[in-house]
Design a protein around this motif. Structure first.
Motif, mmCIF file in Angstrom:
data_model
loop_
_atom_site.group_PDB
_atom_site.id
_atom_site.type_symbol
_atom_site.label_atom_id
_atom_site.label_comp_id
_atom_site.label_asym_id
_atom_site.label_seq_id
_atom_site.Cartn_x
_atom_site.Cartn_y
_atom_site.Cartn_z
ATOM 1 N N TRP A 178 0.828 -1.205 0.000
ATOM 2 C CA TRP A 178 0.000 0.000 0.000
ATOM 3 C C TRP A 178 0.862 1.254 0.000
ATOM 4 N N PRO A 242 -12.039 -2.388 -4.021
ATOM 5 C CA PRO A 242 -11.473 -1.139 -4.552
ATOM 6 C C PRO A 242 -11.258 -0.118 -3.434
ATOM 7 N N GLY A 243 -10.169 0.602 -3.542
ATOM 8 C CA GLY A 243 -9.834 1.597 -2.542
ATOM 9 C C GLY A 243 -8.924 1.064 -1.451
ATOM 10 N N PRO A 248 -6.836 0.106 -9.267
ATOM 11 C CA PRO A 248 -7.999 0.827 -9.819
ATOM 12 C C PRO A 248 -8.327 0.349 -11.238
#
Length: 447
Positions: A178, A242-243, A248
């Motif tokens: 991340w 998603p997120g 994406p």
């Protein structure tokens, strides 16, 4: 009055013909030394070199080496039995036994030659830079194995069995990944932050195990197994959401690629896959060695690992040692996940990025006897198996499963030292003859 005896005032003589109390001359001292040497034959004393040899043949290092040798021998037998040419030649063995022997030799030598060429040096390539590339591949494969092996080995030294490497790696991968694709930072800083995030993630996941063991008495094996599943499904969920970790615009459970500012740079240029992670692993090995052998915390770790009850009596907080050990162990295993996501799979990762390294680390730690530099060498050996196994399969058609069997046999032989000693007829530890103490003679002189 004389009663026929010698007068009491006569001066006694020593046994060497001199007057008692008189100083020895140089010749007399030499004669006495020679006489004392004759009293105690040197042949009765075991040689110092014999004692050194006993320590070598009964030590842990020789057991690890012989375990690898035995595993390779058994692997050679399996290679010969699964080879088609050997099977065909065995059909007319009694007519021409030499054909069977030649087929066995060709199959085994060809397989292990291909293993060497794929792991160390490919002498069939004319350019040295190309010929040495297999060694760099071995070091690349070995990098996460060494990091995870250090973590498992450190836990072993404290008396903990950390088999939660998969979960700790996956949490570290999630944290590092991340930071690697979602955060914008300058080059260098980005890489450091990503590495630190992964180490912290693995440490916290391992720290949960230590905390539960210290506060509730939960067994670390059960807890680590359960946390492996928790981490796997948690990361799988984040890769589908998603997120969070999912790239994406994609529907596949895969993350976005790492940004160039976070990826490990190549050590030897773009021609090779060896990256900066190997340098970090060397630093981690030095740190673990210093921690266990030169620091007060390491002394407490080793004391708890040897005997937790005695350590508790000595004033060591055993529960805190469990927590600290699992924090550091989880951080080291997390470093293996960092190497995977920043050095190997930089185009995005899935839930299977751990590639079984968490469980292979147990084998590496066992082979290295939970010693930092032993783990380092064992990791390189298993990296060679991984790098050379593919070459062996491509060049000789040997199933890659043979390499996995060899790795499993190494663990089997390491876990059974009496079997290894029986095969090689080695003495058991503690059976070396004791060195006899010299006989001390003291001359009594009359006064």
């Amino acid at each position: 009055m004389s009663d026929g005896h010698e007068p009491s005032s006569a001066v006694p003589e020593a046994t060497d013909g001199r007057v008692a109390g008189a100083p020895l001359t140089d010749a007399g001292q030499a004669a006495r030394s020679a006489g004392q040497g004759n009293r105690e034959p040197r042949s009765d004393d075991p040689s110092r070199w014999h004692g050194v040899f006993q320590q070598i043949v009964t030590g842990n290092a020789i057991m690890s080496v012989l375990a690898v040798v035995l595993a390779l021998v058994v692997g050679a037998i399996m290679i010969a039995f699964t080879n088609e040419e050997v099977q065909n030649a065995a059909g007319y063995f009694f007519a021409r036994p030499g054909d069977t022997v030649a087929a066995i030799w060709n199959s085994v030598s060809g397989a292990y030659t291909a293993l060497f060429q794929g792991a160390i040096y490919n002498f069939r390539r004319p350019d040295f830079l190309d010929a040495i590339k297999p060694l760099t591949e071995t070091l690349t494969f070995a990098t996460p194995l060494i990091a995870a092996g250090l973590g498992v080995g450190l836990a072993f030294r404290v008396g903990l069995f950390n088999i939660g490497g998969r979960g700790q790696m996956l949490i570290a991968v999630a944290c590092t990944g991340w930071v690697g694709f979602a955060v914008d930072l300058p080059w260098g800083v980005h890489m450091v932050v990503a590495v630190v995030a992964g180490i912290i993630g693995g440490a916290l996941w391992g720290g949960i195990v230590g905390l539960l063991k210290a506060r509730t008495g939960a067994h670390e094996v059960i807890v680590t197994i359960m946390l492996n599943y928790v981490a796997f499904y948690l990361v799988s969920f984040m890769l589908r959401t998603p997120g969070l970790l999912q790239a994406p615009g994609q529907n596949t459970p895969k993350s976005a690629p790492m940004k160039d500012t976070a990826v490990f740079f190549d050590l030897l240029g773009p021609r090779y896959n060896l990256h900066f992670g190997f340098v970090i692993v060397i630093a981690a090995t030095i740190y673990v060695w210093w921690l266990l052998n030169r620091s007060a915390l390491g002394f407490r770790f080793r004391a708890v690992g040897e005997n937790p009850n005695a350590a508790r009596v000595a004033g060591i907080n055993v529960k805190n040692m469990y927590v600290y050990a699992m924090l550091i162990s989880g951080g080291l295993v997390g470093l293996a996940g960092v190497n995977q996501v920043l050095g190997t799979v930089t185009t995005g990762f899935a839930a299977g990025i751990d590639a079984g390294i968490g469980f292979d680390a147990i084998t590496v730690a066992l082979l290295g006897r939970s010693r930092p530099w032993g783990v380092f060498v064992a990791g390189i050996l298993f990296g060679a198996f991984k790098a050379g196994g593919f070459s062996m399969q491509a060049a000789e058609g040997v199933p890659i499963d043979i390499v996995l069997v060899v790795q499993s046999l190494i663990v089997l032989f390491i876990a059974a030292p009496p079997l290894v000693r029986a095969i090689f007829r080695l003495p058991a530890p503690g059976t070396a003859p004791r060195r006899q103490r010299p006989i001390v003679t003291k001359e009594v002189t009359a006064r």
